[in-house]
Scaffold this active site. Structure first.
Site, short mmCIF file in Angstrom:
data_model
loop_
_atom_site.label_atom_id
_atom_site.label_comp_id
_atom_site.label_asym_id
_atom_site.label_seq_id
_atom_site.Cartn_x
_atom_site.Cartn_y
_atom_site.Cartn_z
N ASN A 27 44.87 24.15 43.38
CA ASN A 27 44.54 25.38 43.94
C ASN A 27 45.71 26.48 43.19
OD1 ASN A 27 44.72 27.58 45.46
ND2 ASN A 27 44.88 26.62 47.21
N ASN B 244 41.31 32.61 34.70
CA ASN B 244 40.07 32.84 35.16
C ASN B 244 39.82 32.78 36.47
OD1 ASN B 244 36.97 33.08 34.22
ND2 ASN B 244 37.38 31.21 35.46
N SER C 256 38.90 42.77 35.75
CA SER C 256 37.50 43.31 35.96
C SER C 256 37.23 44.83 35.83
CB SER C 256 37.22 42.65 37.55
OG SER C 256 35.88 43.26 37.93
N TYR D 208 39.56 42.94 46.13
CA TYR D 208 39.40 42.80 44.80
C TYR D 208 39.89 43.74 43.67
CZ TYR D 208 36.51 40.52 41.18
OH TYR D 208 35.75 39.95 39.96
N ALA D 209 39.64 44.98 43.90
CA ALA D 209 40.11 45.84 42.78
C ALA D 209 41.59 46.06 42.61
CB ALA D 209 39.42 47.24 43.43
N ALA D 210 42.45 45.84 44.15
CA ALA D 210 43.70 45.72 44.01
C ALA D 210 44.33 44.78 43.35
CB ALA D 210 44.34 45.83 45.48
N SER D 211 43.46 43.41 43.44
CA SER D 211 44.02 42.14 42.91
C SER D 211 43.99 42.41 41.28
CB SER D 211 43.40 40.88 43.32
OG SER D 211 42.16 40.90 42.94
N LYS D 212 42.73 43.05 40.90
CA LYS D 212 42.63 42.95 39.44
C LYS D 212 43.32 44.12 38.91
CE LYS D 212 39.50 39.66 39.40
NZ LYS D 212 39.67 38.32 38.56
#
Ligand code: NAI
Length: 246
Positions: A63, A90, A142, A154-158
């Site tokens: 993990n 990935n 992304s 998701y956008a913040a992480s990417k």
């Protein structure tokens, strides 16, 4: 002779989807590829499948959001395979919902896997690559990193992955380690198959090339970045999206 002959590569989240496609391409190019994924059973199946094709592959369950499991992964690879040349970050998840409805859990899960997990793996790889003064680190961001409806987490992480990549590129360049980010657009995998048909059609309409991406579209670019031919390319963010702009 493949262009990655003799190299040792780790691909996280490679038990299916994009990661599996990337791992397959690296194997085809001659790298021994470690399939690192949270799903042990699928990891083993992928290795079996790749070995039946004559590729060199190995599996390790990890993990990536867990520091200790990431250390164990890199420890295993170093002991069993002697070194690490290529890391492809990935593994990633999404928990989509609009900003005001987003729970702390949905926010944190996505940040933990996509950003903190990428940090843990990048840091472990960098320690070893610095010693040997060679390395290729490629992280999957992304097209959503610039912002997308329903994807604040998701956008913040990417976006974080882009910042991490550009910083790592500057810090590690003198040690002959390149760090680049890939931004896939809309790729046909289990992650995107989860969206309603109407949303799928809307997404495809936004793609000038008129089709969703395939894992191989992304894997081909990664195989170049992982090779010696890309030795002067670092700190770059490359869109692989058939011309799509969100
Ligand atoms: P997927 O959901 O089909 O596969 C993800 C893989 O990662 C699975 O095998 C899963 O078991 C593994 N994984 C999940 N959490 C993990 C963890 N904590 N530790 C280790 N492994 C874990 O996803 P897909 O579509 O193949 O996406 C791969 C990457 O590409 C992700 O980072 C995703 O954000 C990114 N991406 C995907 C796009 C798409 O259209 N499919 C577009 C842009 C980026």
């Amino acid at each position: 002779m493949g262009r990655l002959n003799g190299k040792i590569a780790i691909v996280t989240g490679a038990a299916r989807g994009l990661g599996k496609g990337i791992a397959e391409k690296l194997c085809k190019e001659g790298a021994t590829t470690i399939i690192a994924d949270i799903n042990q059973e699928s990891c083993d199946e992928v290795v079996k499948e790749f070995e039946s094709e004559g590729y060199k592959a190995d599996a390790f369950k990890a993990n990536i959001a867990d520091r200790k499991e990431v250390q164990d992964l890199f420890g295993y690879v170093k002991e069993k395979h002697g070194t690490i040349d290529i890391l492809v970050n990935n593994a990633g998840i999404n928990r989509d919902t609009t900003l005001v409805k987003m729970t702390d859990e949905q926010w944190q899960q996505v940040i933990d896997v996509n950003l903190t997990g990428t940090f843990y793996c990048t840091q472990e790889a960098a320690k070893w690559m610095k010693e040997k003064e060679y390395g290729r680190i490629i992280s999957i961001s992304s097209a959503s990193w610039l912002g997308n409806f329903g994807q604040a987490n998701y956008a913040a992480s990417k976006a974080g992955v882009v910042g991490l990549t550009k910083t790592a590129a500057r810090e590690l360049a003198r040690k002959n380690i390149t760090c680049n980010a890939i931004c896939p657009g809309f790729v046909d995998t289990d992650m995107t198959r989860g969206v309603p048909e109407k949303v799928w059609d809307q997404m495809v309409q936004k793609i000038p090339m008129g089709r969703a991406g395939k894992p191989s579209d992304v894997a081909n670019v990664i195989s170049f970045l992982a090779s010696d031919e890309a030795s002067y390319v670092t700190g770059e963010v490359i869109n692989v999206g058939g011309g799509m702009i969100l």
